[in-house]
Scaffold this motif. Structure first.
Motif, short mmCIF file in Angstrom:
data_model
loop_
_atom_site.label_atom_id
_atom_site.label_comp_id
_atom_site.label_asym_id
_atom_site.label_seq_id
_atom_site.Cartn_x
_atom_site.Cartn_y
_atom_site.Cartn_z
N HIS A 8 0.82 -1.22 0.00
CA HIS A 8 0.00 0.00 0.00
C HIS A 8 0.85 1.26 0.00
CE1 HIS A 8 -2.83 3.11 1.13
NE2 HIS A 8 -2.19 3.30 2.27
N SER A 11 1.69 2.84 -3.63
CA SER A 11 0.54 2.96 -4.53
C SER A 11 0.59 4.22 -5.38
CB SER A 11 -0.76 2.90 -3.72
OG SER A 11 -0.77 3.89 -2.72
N CYS A 162 -5.80 6.41 -4.03
CA CYS A 162 -4.47 5.87 -4.27
C CYS A 162 -4.51 4.34 -4.23
CB CYS A 162 -3.47 6.42 -3.25
SG CYS A 162 -3.78 5.92 -1.55
N ASP A 163 -5.33 3.79 -3.32
CA ASP A 163 -5.45 2.35 -3.16
C ASP A 163 -6.88 2.03 -2.76
OD1 ASP A 163 -5.30 -0.33 -2.41
OD2 ASP A 163 -3.43 -0.10 -1.31
#
Length: 186
Positions: A8, A11, A162-163
């Motif tokens: 993560h 990302s 972003c994730d």
């Protein structure tokens, strides 16, 4: 609970953006966390970027920046963040581009350390240069949940977070919670 560089944390879609995103809650002075305050964390970042980074094949194995190069590396991180945030917000700030180019030059002017692999600071400088010459307009975004910079590589440029697995789920959970609190109880 210890901190770990997970997928993560990478990302952003480009090494320079992942480095810029190493400051958590950047605009909240009370809760801000600079993950690079500890030099060992920078070293661990280089190792994790070899596993999770979007540009890991481009640069080959990344090695940590040497201690005497760390100030220039942090300067590059900050200039990268300022320039690309302004770009996303469509602010016309040629001074920020000049600052970024100077930070890139400061890293690249230093003698490269001997050894196998690409130093993290050098790879980050090259990544930032690649971002300056691209990406297509609308591909660079700021996550509305965590405020990290990321490249939207979706076909129709519709990526929001972003994730999705982290920020997308958090956003959806907050929205669900608010709706459930607003609905009248039977």
């Amino acid at each position: 609970m210890g901190f770990a560089w997970t997928a993560h944390r990478f990302s952003g879609g480009a090494l320079a953006l992942d480095v810029a995103n190493s400051v958590v809650l950047r605009f909240d002075a009370e809760r801000r966390i600079d993950r690079f305050d500890d030099p060992a964390a920078i070293d661990a970042f280089a190792g994790a970027a070899n596993l999770y980074g979007a540009e890991r094949k481009r640069f080959g194995p990344l090695i940590p920046a040497r201690l005497e190069r760390r100030n220039a590396f942090i300067g590059l991180r900050e200039a990268t963040d300022r320039h690309f945030r302004a770009l996303v917000r469509t602010e016309d700030r040629p001074d920020l581009l000049a600052d970024l180019l100077e930070a890139i030059a400061a890293v690249l002017r230093q003698p490269a350390p001997a050894g196998k692999g690409t130093p993290l600071d050098v790879a980050t400088a090259h990544s930032a240069l690649g971002l300056i010459s691209g990406p297509e307009p609308g591909r660079l975004k700021i996550c509305p949940n965590c405020a990290w910079l990321f490249l939207d590589r979706s076909r129709n440029r519709s990526r929001t977070w972003c994730d999705m697995a982290v920020c997308g789920n958090r956003s959806k959970a907050r929205r669900h919670y608010r709706r459930s609190r607003e609905e009248p109880k039977p």
